[in-house]
Design a protein around this motif. Structure first.
Motif, PDB file in Angstrom:
ATOM      1  N   ASP A  88       0.805  -1.226   0.000  1.00 58.27           N
ATOM      2  CA  ASP A  88       0.000   0.000   0.000  1.00 58.27           C
ATOM      3  C   ASP A  88       0.833   1.269   0.000  1.00 58.27           C
ATOM      4  OD1 ASP A  88      -2.220  -1.602   0.080  1.00 58.27           O
ATOM      5  OD2 ASP A  88      -2.425  -1.509   2.269  1.00 58.27           O
ATOM      6  N   THR A  89       2.130   1.178  -0.283  1.00 56.08           N
ATOM      7  CA  THR A  89       2.999   2.350  -0.264  1.00 56.08           C
ATOM      8  C   THR A  89       2.513   3.409  -1.243  1.00 56.08           C
ATOM      9  OG1 THR A  89       4.913   0.994   0.331  1.00 56.08           O
ATOM     10  CG2 THR A  89       5.368   3.177  -0.583  1.00 56.08           C
ATOM     11  N   GLY A  90       2.319   4.613  -0.748  1.00 55.23           N
ATOM     12  CA  GLY A  90       1.942   5.745  -1.586  1.00 55.23           C
ATOM     13  C   GLY A  90       0.483   5.852  -1.934  1.00 55.23           C
ATOM     14  N   LYS A  91      -0.345   4.933  -1.469  1.00 59.95           N
ATOM     15  CA  LYS A  91      -1.770   4.966  -1.821  1.00 59.95           C
ATOM     16  C   LYS A  91      -2.525   6.058  -1.075  1.00 59.95           C
ATOM     17  CE  LYS A  91      -2.442   0.192  -3.353  1.00 59.95           C
ATOM     18  NZ  LYS A  91      -3.229  -1.062  -3.151  1.00 59.95           N
ATOM     19  N   ASP A  92      -2.096   6.348   0.142  1.00 57.82           N
ATOM     20  CA  ASP A  92      -2.742   7.390   0.938  1.00 57.82           C
ATOM     21  C   ASP A  92      -1.693   8.356   1.463  1.00 57.82           C
ATOM     22  OD1 ASP A  92      -5.579   6.469   1.020  1.00 57.82           O
ATOM     23  OD2 ASP A  92      -4.662   4.702   1.957  1.00 57.82           O
ATOM     24  N   ARG A  93      -2.155   9.507   1.908  1.00 62.47           N
ATOM     25  CA  ARG A  93      -1.236  10.483   2.482  1.00 62.47           C
ATOM     26  C   ARG A  93      -0.706   9.995   3.827  1.00 62.47           C
ATOM     27  NH1 ARG A  93      -4.496  16.225   1.566  1.00 62.47           N
ATOM     28  NH2 ARG A  93      -4.518  16.160  -0.733  1.00 62.47           N
ATOM     29  N   PRO A  94       0.475  10.490   4.243  1.00 59.86           N
ATOM     30  CA  PRO A  94       0.993  10.095   5.557  1.00 59.86           C
ATOM     31  C   PRO A  94       0.081  10.605   6.668  1.00 59.86           C
ATOM     32  CG  PRO A  94       2.315  11.883   4.623  1.00 59.86           C
ATOM     33  CD  PRO A  94       1.398  11.404   3.536  1.00 59.86           C
ATOM     34  N   CYS A  95       0.021   9.862   7.755  1.00 60.78           N
ATOM     35  CA  CYS A  95      -0.885  10.222   8.851  1.00 60.78           C
ATOM     36  C   CYS A  95      -0.281  11.318   9.731  1.00 60.78           C
ATOM     37  CB  CYS A  95      -1.205   8.987   9.695  1.00 60.78           C
ATOM     38  SG  CYS A  95       0.229   8.339  10.578  1.00 60.78           S
TER      39      CYS A  95
END
Length: 244
Positions: free
Chosen positions: A160-167
């Motif tokens: 899932d690397t890069g699929k969502d913004r960092p938390c």
């Protein structure tokens, strides 16, 4: 015969560890203190509000001894080691006698996490424990995550690397964001290896590192960072005792 009144007068106003013995000389409790004089006196002050467990423990104290430490951090580490060595009765009483808490390091993952667990499963994880205090386990997990900036999310990495913004943890400097590829698997694993060493009882490297970072930040007039490192130093690094 042990003279409590006289021995209490001898206690110093320094950090240290105290050991409570029963009439058969068994160590029944080990504690730490920023001020030995004030802390130990509290056990024997009439009218001082104590929990039923502490009241019962005090009723079995026949004598006590103490060890002076140079700092609160040294007292924390010594307290932990003495508890592990002697397993005193009143340090190891479980709040919940049904299950024992563990610290789980998910070494089977490419980017491992440090988790709270009530079970020790046959998987690729490394388990530490069992321990007697769920609260202390949670505090320790929070501490190592802050120090080593490991991820706490449930994302499947590296898929899932890069699929969502960092938390949020990344933005407040409590995670290195492996979910964005900002740290390599090898560099991340070095942090995990350091956590395992810490949980094995090798505290010296992290204490030295935090102190150096605090002093460097202060010298560079980065006072917010210095305060942050000081707070990490002052946290209860290890206040977990093993069960009987």
């Amino acid at each position: 015969m042990f003279n409590f009144e006289e021995e209490l007068k001898k206690l110093p106003h320094t950090p240290g560890v105290y050991l409570m013995h029963n009439k058969t000389d068994e160590i029944i409790y080990v504690g730490k203190a920023i001020d030995l004089y004030n802390r130990v006196h509290q056990y024997f002050q009439s009218g001082y509000k104590r929990s039923p467990k502490i009241e019962k423990m005090v009723s079995h104290i026949a004598w006590f001894e103490y060890i002076i430490c140079e700092s609160e951090i040294e007292a924390l580490v010594l307290e932990c080691n003495l508890i592990k060595e002697h397993r005193p009765k009143y340090n190891t009483m479980l709040r919940d006698d049904k299950t024992y808490p563990y610290i789980r390091v998910t070494l089977g993952e490419d980017f491992p996490r440090v988790l709270f667990s009530r079970q020790q499963k046959k998987d690729k994880s490394r388990y530490f424990g069992p321990y007697t205090s769920a609260g202390a386990v949670k505090d320790t997990i929070e501490l190592v995550n802050k120090i080593y900036q490991l991820r706490t999310c449930n994302r499947n990495l590296p898929r899932d690397t890069g699929k969502d913004r960092p938390c949020l943890n990344y933005h407040i400097h409590q995670c290195t964001a492996p979910c964005q590829g900002y740290i390599t698997k090898e560099a991340y694993r070095e942090r995990v290896d350091a956590v395992v060493e810490f949980l094995n009882g090798n505290y010296a490297p992290v204490l030295k590192s935090l102190e150096e970072k605090m002093n460097t930040a202060s010298a560079n007039l980065e006072f917010e960072k210095a305060i942050e490192y000081r707070e990490l130093l002052n946290l209860s690094l290890i206040h977990i005792s093993e069960p009987t």
